[in-house]
Motif scaffolding. Structure first.
Motif, PDB file in Angstrom:
ATOM      1  N   ASP A   1      -4.188   8.025   9.268  1.00 19.98           N
ATOM      2  CA  ASP A   1      -4.152   6.845  10.127  1.00 19.98           C
ATOM      3  C   ASP A   1      -3.595   5.635   9.390  1.00 19.98           C
ATOM      4  O   ASP A   1      -3.549   5.597   8.154  1.00 19.98           O
ATOM      5  CB  ASP A   1      -5.567   6.528  10.631  1.00 19.98           C
ATOM      6  N   VAL A   2      -3.202   4.639  10.164  1.00 16.51           N
ATOM      7  CA  VAL A   2      -2.772   3.366   9.597  1.00 16.51           C
ATOM      8  C   VAL A   2      -4.000   2.522   9.289  1.00 16.51           C
ATOM      9  O   VAL A   2      -5.103   2.815   9.751  1.00 16.51           O
ATOM     10  CB  VAL A   2      -1.830   2.613  10.561  1.00 16.51           C
ATOM     11  N   SER A   3      -3.824   1.457   8.549  1.00 10.83           N
ATOM     12  CA  SER A   3      -4.948   0.587   8.193  1.00 10.83           C
ATOM     13  C   SER A   3      -5.452  -0.152   9.431  1.00 10.83           C
ATOM     14  O   SER A   3      -4.740  -0.302  10.425  1.00 10.83           O
ATOM     15  CB  SER A   3      -4.526  -0.420   7.135  1.00 10.83           C
ATOM     16  N   ARG A   4      -6.686  -0.612   9.344  1.00  8.63           N
ATOM     17  CA  ARG A   4      -7.255  -1.372  10.475  1.00  8.63           C
ATOM     18  C   ARG A   4      -6.423  -2.620  10.757  1.00  8.63           C
ATOM     19  O   ARG A   4      -6.220  -2.997  11.922  1.00  8.63           O
ATOM     20  CB  ARG A   4      -8.697  -1.774  10.145  1.00  8.63           C
ATOM     21  N   ALA A   5      -5.964  -3.276   9.716  1.00  7.90           N
ATOM     22  CA  ALA A   5      -5.179  -4.495   9.901  1.00  7.90           C
ATOM     23  C   ALA A   5      -3.903  -4.203  10.692  1.00  7.90           C
ATOM     24  O   ALA A   5      -3.522  -4.971  11.593  1.00  7.90           O
ATOM     25  CB  ALA A   5      -4.841  -5.109   8.545  1.00  7.90           C
ATOM     26  N   GLU A   6      -3.256  -3.086  10.390  1.00  6.24           N
ATOM     27  CA  GLU A   6      -2.027  -2.719  11.112  1.00  6.24           C
ATOM     28  C   GLU A   6      -2.322  -2.389  12.565  1.00  6.24           C
ATOM     29  O   GLU A   6      -1.548  -2.751  13.463  1.00  6.24           O
ATOM     30  CB  GLU A   6      -1.368  -1.518  10.438  1.00  6.24           C
ATOM     31  N   ILE A   7      -3.429  -1.687  12.810  1.00  6.07           N
ATOM     32  CA  ILE A   7      -3.793  -1.337  14.188  1.00  6.07           C
ATOM     33  C   ILE A   7      -4.045  -2.594  15.003  1.00  6.07           C
ATOM     34  O   ILE A   7      -3.571  -2.739  16.140  1.00  6.07           O
ATOM     35  CB  ILE A   7      -5.034  -0.429  14.207  1.00  6.07           C
ATOM     36  N   MET A   8      -4.792  -3.533  14.412  1.00  5.92           N
ATOM     37  CA  MET A   8      -5.113  -4.782  15.125  1.00  5.92           C
ATOM     38  C   MET A   8      -3.846  -5.584  15.398  1.00  5.92           C
ATOM     39  O   MET A   8      -3.694  -6.167  16.478  1.00  5.92           O
ATOM     40  CB  MET A   8      -6.118  -5.591  14.309  1.00  5.92           C
ATOM     41  N   LYS A   9      -2.947  -5.611  14.434  1.00  6.39           N
ATOM     42  CA  LYS A   9      -1.693  -6.350  14.622  1.00  6.39           C
ATOM     43  C   LYS A   9      -0.839  -5.702  15.705  1.00  6.39           C
ATOM     44  O   LYS A   9      -0.235  -6.387  16.532  1.00  6.39           O
ATOM     45  CB  LYS A   9      -0.935  -6.408  13.295  1.00  6.39           C
ATOM     46  N   ALA A  10      -0.815  -4.371  15.718  1.00 13.62           N
ATOM     47  CA  ALA A  10      -0.047  -3.655  16.739  1.00 13.62           C
ATOM     48  C   ALA A  10      -0.628  -3.910  18.126  1.00 13.62           C
ATOM     49  O   ALA A  10       0.115  -4.081  19.102  1.00 13.62           O
ATOM     50  CB  ALA A  10      -0.040  -2.160  16.438  1.00 13.62           C
ATOM     51  N   ALA A  11      -1.962  -3.924  18.228  1.00 11.13           N
ATOM     52  CA  ALA A  11      -2.606  -4.170  19.519  1.00 11.13           C
ATOM     53  C   ALA A  11      -2.355  -5.595  20.003  1.00 11.13           C
ATOM     54  O   ALA A  11      -2.262  -5.846  21.211  1.00 11.13           O
ATOM     55  CB  ALA A  11      -4.109  -3.913  19.401  1.00 11.13           C
ATOM     56  N   LYS A  12      -2.214  -6.510  19.065  1.00 11.93           N
ATOM     57  CA  LYS A  12      -2.000  -7.916  19.429  1.00 11.93           C
ATOM     58  C   LYS A  12      -0.536  -8.211  19.746  1.00 11.93           C
ATOM     59  O   LYS A  12      -0.221  -8.866  20.744  1.00 11.93           O
ATOM     60  CB  LYS A  12      -2.460  -8.820  18.279  1.00 11.93           C
ATOM     61  N   ASP A  13       0.371  -7.709  18.893  1.00 16.93           N
ATOM     62  CA  ASP A  13       1.780  -8.089  19.001  1.00 16.93           C
ATOM     63  C   ASP A  13       2.651  -7.062  19.716  1.00 16.93           C
ATOM     64  O   ASP A  13       3.798  -7.346  20.055  1.00 16.93           O
ATOM     65  CB  ASP A  13       2.354  -8.343  17.607  1.00 16.93           C
ATOM     66  N   GLY A  14       2.134  -5.846  19.910  1.00 20.78           N
ATOM     67  CA  GLY A  14       2.905  -4.828  20.610  1.00 20.78           C
ATOM     68  C   GLY A  14       4.048  -4.270  19.773  1.00 20.78           C
ATOM     69  O   GLY A  14       4.033  -4.315  18.540  1.00 20.78           O
ATOM     70  N   ALA A  15       5.078  -3.765  20.464  1.00 20.52           N
ATOM     71  CA  ALA A  15       6.177  -3.048  19.810  1.00 20.52           C
ATOM     72  C   ALA A  15       6.932  -3.910  18.804  1.00 20.52           C
ATOM     73  O   ALA A  15       7.536  -3.388  17.868  1.00 20.52           O
ATOM     74  CB  ALA A  15       7.139  -2.508  20.859  1.00 20.52           C
ATOM     75  N   GLY A  16       6.889  -5.234  18.964  1.00 21.99           N
ATOM     76  CA  GLY A  16       7.605  -6.128  18.062  1.00 21.99           C
ATOM     77  C   GLY A  16       7.062  -6.141  16.648  1.00 21.99           C
ATOM     78  O   GLY A  16       7.681  -6.716  15.748  1.00 21.99           O
ATOM     79  N   VAL A  17       5.930  -5.496  16.415  1.00 23.81           N
ATOM     80  CA  VAL A  17       5.304  -5.507  15.094  1.00 23.81           C
ATOM     81  C   VAL A  17       6.092  -4.660  14.096  1.00 23.81           C
ATOM     82  O   VAL A  17       5.992  -4.865  12.885  1.00 23.81           O
ATOM     83  CB  VAL A  17       3.846  -5.003  15.189  1.00 23.81           C
ATOM     84  N   LEU A  18       6.910  -3.718  14.591  1.00 21.76           N
ATOM     85  CA  LEU A  18       7.639  -2.812  13.704  1.00 21.76           C
ATOM     86  C   LEU A  18       9.127  -3.150  13.650  1.00 21.76           C
ATOM     87  O   LEU A  18       9.728  -3.457  14.688  1.00 21.76           O
ATOM     88  CB  LEU A  18       7.490  -1.365  14.178  1.00 21.76           C
TER      89      LEU A  18
END
Length: 347
Positions: free
Chosen positions: A185-202
């Motif tokens: 799995d990815v880190s919790r911080a990455e999951i939270m950022k992905a949930a907040k910012d969506g596809a633009g996070v990558l």
């Protein structure tokens, strides 16, 4: 499925591996079937402990010795996948201790049976930022130092995670066999950022490499959002759904990436993950197939029985078009748990 087909499917299931008089059921019983028998002793439901193949027998390998025997179909499919450098996914309910006992038995059955087999184990329950701890632990073990599950948990700060100690049988099996294992799995911080910012996070290149640039399609997006809404008992604001749906996609894609790396390095891999990640229509298997269409993937889900439901077909997870979203189901007794929605609403 037509009624006649459903009756035939149920009949094939109940012929099963328990009928000693059946020549197909006289095959050698290894760790997996022994654990199924042991964990099903206290379960009176007719489906409990049974294996159910979601595909028609003729859709599988014609060389399968006993196509009506559910266990031999599973064994043939998994053996063919792992021997060809493929992947086995073992989908669980996280809080069901029986599921973890069966997963450990499946690892002993399929990953430890051959001394030369280097099948790696990938865990959803371990994150990227815990991999350094895993590496230090395995280096200590390979140096000849005696290590335990307690040592492993200390190395990865398991006590700080939200996962229960029900995974001990799995860790004990992998550690005792000195098999390679990895965080999925990815880190919790990455999951939270992905949930907040969506596809633009990558970045675009990372999204392309993970196959996240390929759309699931409107029907599958809707099914994913519905699943998130149901899992959170309607307690989430609707504006959170899109971000959470992308975070789920990101986790599936990342798990697939970890599995591909492990299988490339060690020849084959087994993934331990929740049933949602094991779905063949839009989860980890989907991403593996988009990236490496030639790789064989087998999804086995452990599914809890319902008291008044004895029709195996009704348990099969399906995509929006009604096609099965798992290759095999293993029926188990349910875990004792309270109402998850009550806890969710309190939060």
């Amino acid at each position: 499925m037509h009624l006649v087909h459903r009756i035939i499917a149920a009949t094939l299931l109940l012929i099963g591996w328990a009928a000693d008089a059946n020549a197909c059921s006289s095959a050698k019983r290894g760790p997996f079937l022994k654990e199924i028998a042991q964990t099903s002793k206290s379960c009176a439901h007719p489906l409990c402990g049974q294996i159910y193949a979601t595909a028609r027998p003729e859709a599988e390998d014609p060389k399968t010795p006993c196509p009506d025997d559910q266990w031999q179909r599973l064994e043939a499919a998994v053996t063919a996948a792992l021997s060809a450098g493929g992947v086995l996914i073992l989908g669980e309910m996280h809080d069901n201790a029986t599921h973890h006992l069966l997963q450990a038995a499946a690892i002993r059955e399929f990953a430890l049976s051959e001394p030369s087999n280097e099948t790696a184990i990938v865990f959803e329950q371990l994150r990227d930022d815990q991999q350094p701890g895993i590496d230090k632990f395995t280096a200590k073990q390979h140096s000849g130092e005696k290590v335990t599950v307690a040592d492993f948990k200390l190395a990865v700060a398991w006590q700080k995670s939200n996962w229960p100690d029900l995974y001990d049988p799995l860790f004990e099996t992998v550690i005792a066999a000195k098999r390679p294992f990895y965080a999925g799995d990815v880190s919790r911080a990455e999951i939270m950022k992905a949930a907040k910012d969506g596809a633009g996070v990558l970045p675009a290149d990372a999204s392309k490499r993970l196959a996240l640039d390929i759309p699931l399609g409107a029907k599958f997006d809707a099914a994913s959002i519905k699943e998130i809404e149901d899992a959170h008992c309607g307690a989430l604001p609707k504006e959170a759904f899109d971000g959470m749906a992308f975070a789920q996609r990101y986790r599936d894609a990342h798990l697939a990436d970890a599995v591909l790396k492990a299988s490339q390095q060690h020849g084959s891999a087994i993934l331990i993950a929740g049933t949602g990640h094991a779905r063949t229509d839009r989860a980890v298997p989907w991403y593996i197939r988009k990236r490496t269409p030639e790789k064989k993937v087998v999804s086995v889900m452990f599914v809890e029985i319902e008291t008044d439901n004895t029709d195996p077909e009704t348990y099969v997870p399906r995509d929006p078009d009604g096609l099965p979203a798992a290759d095999f189901i293993v029926f188990t007794q349910p875990a004792e748990r309270g109402d998850p929605c009550e806890k969710m609403r309190k939060k």
